[in-house]
Motif scaffolding. Structure first.
Motif, PDB file in Angstrom:
ATOM      1  N   VAL A 132       0.863  -1.187   0.000  1.00 16.01           N
ATOM      2  CA  VAL A 132       0.000   0.000   0.000  1.00 16.01           C
ATOM      3  C   VAL A 132       0.892   1.228   0.000  1.00 16.01           C
ATOM      4  N   SER A 133       0.610   2.137  -0.909  1.00  9.84           N
ATOM      5  CA  SER A 133       1.346   3.402  -0.982  1.00  9.84           C
ATOM      6  C   SER A 133       0.433   4.542  -0.562  1.00  9.84           C
ATOM      7  N   LEU A 134       0.880   5.346   0.422  1.00  9.49           N
ATOM      8  CA  LEU A 134       0.109   6.469   0.937  1.00  9.49           C
ATOM      9  C   LEU A 134       0.821   7.773   0.622  1.00  9.49           C
ATOM     10  N   ASN A 135       0.044   8.796   0.309  1.00  7.97           N
ATOM     11  CA  ASN A 135       0.578  10.131   0.073  1.00  7.97           C
ATOM     12  C   ASN A 135       0.162  11.044   1.217  1.00  7.97           C
ATOM     13  N   PHE A 136       1.091  11.867   1.675  1.00 11.47           N
ATOM     14  CA  PHE A 136       0.871  12.723   2.844  1.00 11.47           C
ATOM     15  C   PHE A 136       1.306  14.142   2.482  1.00 11.47           C
ATOM     16  N   TRP A 137       0.352  15.088   2.500  1.00  9.42           N
ATOM     17  CA  TRP A 137       0.656  16.492   2.183  1.00  9.42           C
ATOM     18  C   TRP A 137       0.744  17.295   3.472  1.00  9.42           C
ATOM     19  N   LEU A 138       1.837  18.036   3.625  1.00 13.14           N
ATOM     20  CA  LEU A 138       2.090  18.855   4.802  1.00 13.14           C
ATOM     21  C   LEU A 138       2.546  20.232   4.378  1.00 13.14           C
ATOM     22  N   PHE A 139       2.551  21.191   5.297  1.00 15.54           N
ATOM     23  CA  PHE A 139       3.161  22.492   5.032  1.00 15.54           C
ATOM     24  C   PHE A 139       4.266  22.722   6.059  1.00 15.54           C
ATOM     25  N   GLY A 140       5.317  23.379   5.595  1.00 13.46           N
ATOM     26  CA  GLY A 140       6.442  23.651   6.479  1.00 13.46           C
ATOM     27  C   GLY A 140       7.287  22.418   6.735  1.00 13.46           C
ATOM     28  N   MET A 172       7.506   2.514   8.665  1.00  7.61           N
ATOM     29  CA  MET A 172       7.616   1.687   7.463  1.00  7.61           C
ATOM     30  C   MET A 172       8.516   0.482   7.692  1.00  7.61           C
ATOM     31  N   GLU A 173       9.501   0.594   8.584  1.00  4.30           N
ATOM     32  CA  GLU A 173      10.317  -0.569   8.925  1.00  4.30           C
ATOM     33  C   GLU A 173       9.493  -1.614   9.658  1.00  4.30           C
ATOM     34  N   GLU A 174       8.583  -1.140  10.522  1.00  2.26           N
ATOM     35  CA  GLU A 174       7.736  -2.058  11.268  1.00  2.26           C
ATOM     36  C   GLU A 174       6.573  -2.591  10.424  1.00  2.26           C
ATOM     37  N   ASN A 175       6.240  -1.876   9.357  1.00  4.90           N
ATOM     38  CA  ASN A 175       5.141  -2.265   8.459  1.00  4.90           C
ATOM     39  C   ASN A 175       5.632  -2.192   7.025  1.00  4.90           C
ATOM     40  N   PRO A 176       6.452  -3.154   6.604  1.00  5.56           N
ATOM     41  CA  PRO A 176       7.123  -3.062   5.295  1.00  5.56           C
ATOM     42  C   PRO A 176       6.194  -3.059   4.092  1.00  5.56           C
ATOM     43  N   HIS A 177       4.929  -3.441   4.287  1.00 11.00           N
ATOM     44  CA  HIS A 177       3.994  -3.396   3.158  1.00 11.00           C
ATOM     45  C   HIS A 177       3.448  -1.979   2.943  1.00 11.00           C
ATOM     46  N   ILE A 178       3.759  -1.037   3.857  1.00  5.29           N
ATOM     47  CA  ILE A 178       3.297   0.348   3.764  1.00  5.29           C
ATOM     48  C   ILE A 178       4.444   1.240   3.305  1.00  5.29           C
ATOM     49  N   SER A 179       4.200   2.045   2.288  1.00  4.98           N
ATOM     50  CA  SER A 179       5.154   3.085   1.897  1.00  4.98           C
ATOM     51  C   SER A 179       4.428   4.418   1.930  1.00  4.98           C
ATOM     52  N   ILE A 180       5.135   5.466   2.381  1.00  7.71           N
ATOM     53  CA  ILE A 180       4.515   6.779   2.545  1.00  7.71           C
ATOM     54  C   ILE A 180       5.380   7.820   1.853  1.00  7.71           C
ATOM     55  N   GLU A 181       4.767   8.559   0.940  1.00  8.58           N
ATOM     56  CA  GLU A 181       5.467   9.621   0.233  1.00  8.58           C
ATOM     57  C   GLU A 181       4.962  10.974   0.735  1.00  8.58           C
ATOM     58  N   PHE A 182       5.891  11.890   0.968  1.00  7.80           N
ATOM     59  CA  PHE A 182       5.569  13.175   1.571  1.00  7.80           C
ATOM     60  C   PHE A 182       5.731  14.326   0.595  1.00  7.80           C
ATOM     61  N   GLN A 183       4.866  15.320   0.757  1.00  8.19           N
ATOM     62  CA  GLN A 183       5.023  16.605   0.087  1.00  8.19           C
ATOM     63  C   GLN A 183       4.977  17.670   1.175  1.00  8.19           C
ATOM     64  N   GLU A 184       6.062  18.413   1.363  1.00  5.64           N
ATOM     65  CA  GLU A 184       6.127  19.483   2.348  1.00  5.64           C
ATOM     66  C   GLU A 184       6.445  20.792   1.626  1.00  5.64           C
ATOM     67  N   ILE A 185       5.456  21.697   1.552  1.00  4.06           N
ATOM     68  CA  ILE A 185       5.640  22.977   0.873  1.00  4.06           C
ATOM     69  C   ILE A 185       5.147  24.086   1.803  1.00  4.06           C
ATOM     70  N   ASP A 186       5.167  25.340   1.335  1.00 11.51           N
ATOM     71  CA  ASP A 186       4.732  26.421   2.206  1.00 11.51           C
ATOM     72  C   ASP A 186       3.221  26.367   2.411  1.00 11.51           C
ATOM     73  N   MET A 187       2.755  27.005   3.475  1.00 10.63           N
ATOM     74  CA  MET A 187       1.379  26.856   3.932  1.00 10.63           C
ATOM     75  C   MET A 187       0.353  27.308   2.895  1.00 10.63           C
ATOM     76  N   GLU A 188       0.596  28.443   2.254  1.00 15.37           N
ATOM     77  CA  GLU A 188      -0.379  28.959   1.302  1.00 15.37           C
ATOM     78  C   GLU A 188      -0.529  28.030   0.096  1.00 15.37           C
ATOM     79  N   ASP A 189       0.588  27.614  -0.492  1.00 17.88           N
ATOM     80  CA  ASP A 189       0.518  26.713  -1.645  1.00 17.88           C
ATOM     81  C   ASP A 189      -0.121  25.378  -1.259  1.00 17.88           C
TER      82      ASP A 189
END
Length: 452
Positions: A66-74, A86-103
């Protein structure tokens, strides 16, 4: 923050995002890059499991990826913490997007409006919560995954902010918060002949009248204003009030709630006496004033300590104490699960782990995110935390004491509109406007703005 709030207002988020099909926001193709195709999971995780046994009863080798996407600011430090999950749950991968708050919020608005492109998890800043309450269909109700069982892990007022008025819908799980304290310059106090120790300062300024008296002494002896600008002193007074600008029925209270007029009048009186500076928030002069000791106090939230350190990295005179008569909150985030997610159970299970007291402690130690869980305040590593920049003070304890006295206040969808006019009115007073005349002008501007 002010610039951001004004920008967000133009988005018109009060409309129902789930029904909004025509999107006038400009965005690039990159905004939707994080909406990846993922495989359907045949064996769903039990989202109600506690933090110590999520997925432990399953053989990861038998589970589909399972691949999860996570959007954050800052900058949150969450990608580093996720490595452990992810080490404890190797079937899970999480990709992050961290940009400024307004965008970040613009991109999320675009994706929700279009009905595609939203991530599995997305942060909402506290000022955004009210604007999304008319779009509940765009997010999963986290109560459906057993989030109610976690309520006891969080401060009551924080949990209430993430609920709807009936307390049966939960937008997201809270992350960090911004309890407010009084940062002050020890050297300015000493120049005025005042005891600069935190214990003495707190005792000296137990009430706002005490604060006014200390301001008079400091101004008379040093010629320096007590505080940087009218906005932050008004904010501190406002956030200690029982009611703000609206009641839960969204009726405007400015002419019937004496607390807001009292906060305005106190700030105006401080201005009239010369105790308030003209260092506008986020201006270069405001930042330089931190380093030069141009004003005696800065009434601000926990995250402001990083701003002070950035602007005055070599200073040794900044200290902190509790605010007179209580505390407020400025800032904080909630993590939501957009309804477009195909893996809400897996997303919630990760958030359950990430925002547990143990991981909130890690986020505080690594990135300074102040915990929304009072369980953290009892942990030895938190209680023993000190900051050499602030003279070795137990800064975590001071912020925790502030967080525990904050009261929940209703804001409403038009809160930012009214607050902008209040702050503009006080800056007009700083520029020479008569306080009573400006109050009436401010009421007219508020009426035009919220009823247009």
């Amino acid at each position: 923050m002010k610039k951001y709030l004004i920008s967000v207002m133009s988005l018109g988020l009060v409309l129902s995002l789930a029904a909004c099909g025509d999107n006038n926001e400009e965005t690039t193709a990159d905004n939707n890059n994080n909406n990846e195709d993922v495989n359907e999971v045949e064996n769903e995780n039990n989202a109600g499991n506690d933090n110590n046994d999520v997925n432990n009863d399953n053989d990861a080798g038998d589970q589909e990826e399972v691949s999860l996407n996570f959007w954050l600011f800052g900058a949150t430090g969450y990608p580093d913490l996720a490595e452990q999950y992810m080490e404890e749950n190797p079937h899970i991968s999480i990709e992050f997007q961290e940009i400024d708050m307004e965008d970040h919020h613009n991109n999320l608005f675009t994706a929700l409006s279009a009905g595609s492109g939203a991530p599995d998890m997305a942060a909402l800043e506290v000022a955004e919560l009210e604007r999304y309450r008319g779009a509940e269909d765009s997010f999963y109700n986290l109560n459906e995954f057993g989030a109610g069982e976690m309520e006891g892990q969080y401060l009551d007022w924080v949990w209430q902010l993430g609920q709807d008025s009936d307390a049966d819908y939960l937008f997201g799980l809270p992350t960090d918060i911004g309890p407010t304290v009084m940062f002050y310059r020890a050297d300015v106090f000493e120049e005025a002949g005042l005891d600069s120790s935190p214990e003495a300062v707190e005792s000296m300024m137990a009430t706002w009248d005490d604060y006014f008296d200390a301001a008079a002494t400091i101004f008379e002896e040093t010629g320096k204003p007590m505080t940087d600008n009218p906005e932050l002193i008004f904010n501190a007074l406002r956030d200690q009030s029982e009611e703000l600008y609206f009641n839960p029925e969204n009726e405007l209270l400015l002419e019937t709630n004496p607390e807001m007029r009292e906060a305005y009048d106190f700030t105006a009186e401080m201005i009239a006496e010369g105790y308030v500076g003209s260092y506008e928030l986020w201006s270069p002069e405001w930042g330089s004033g931190m380093e030069e000791g141009s004003y005696a106090t800065l009434l601000a939230p926990a995250w402001m300590q990083g701003v002070i350190k950035d602007n005055a990295p070599d200073e040794e005179n900044w200290r902190m104490a509790t605010l007179p008569e209580g505390a407020g909150n400025w800032g904080g985030s909630w993590i939501t699960v957009p309804a477009q997610s195909e893996h809400p159970e897996e997303a919630y299970a990760f958030l359950n782990w990430l925002l547990s007291p143990e991981m909130q402690l890690e986020a505080f130690l690594n990135m300074g995110l102040f915990p929304s869980s009072p369980d953290v305040y009892e942990m030895e590593e938190f209680q023993n935390y000190t900051d050499d920049y602030f003279g070795g003070q137990e800064t975590a304890r001071i912020f925790a004491e502030a967080a525990e006295v904050v009261e929940h206040n209703y804001t409403g969808p038009n809160y930012s509109d009214v607050n902008d006019e209040m702050v503009d009115g006080l800056y007009n007073v700083l520029d020479g406007a008569d306080p009573d005349d400006e109050w009436e002008s401010m009421l007219d501007r508020v009426d035009q703005r919220i009823n247009r």
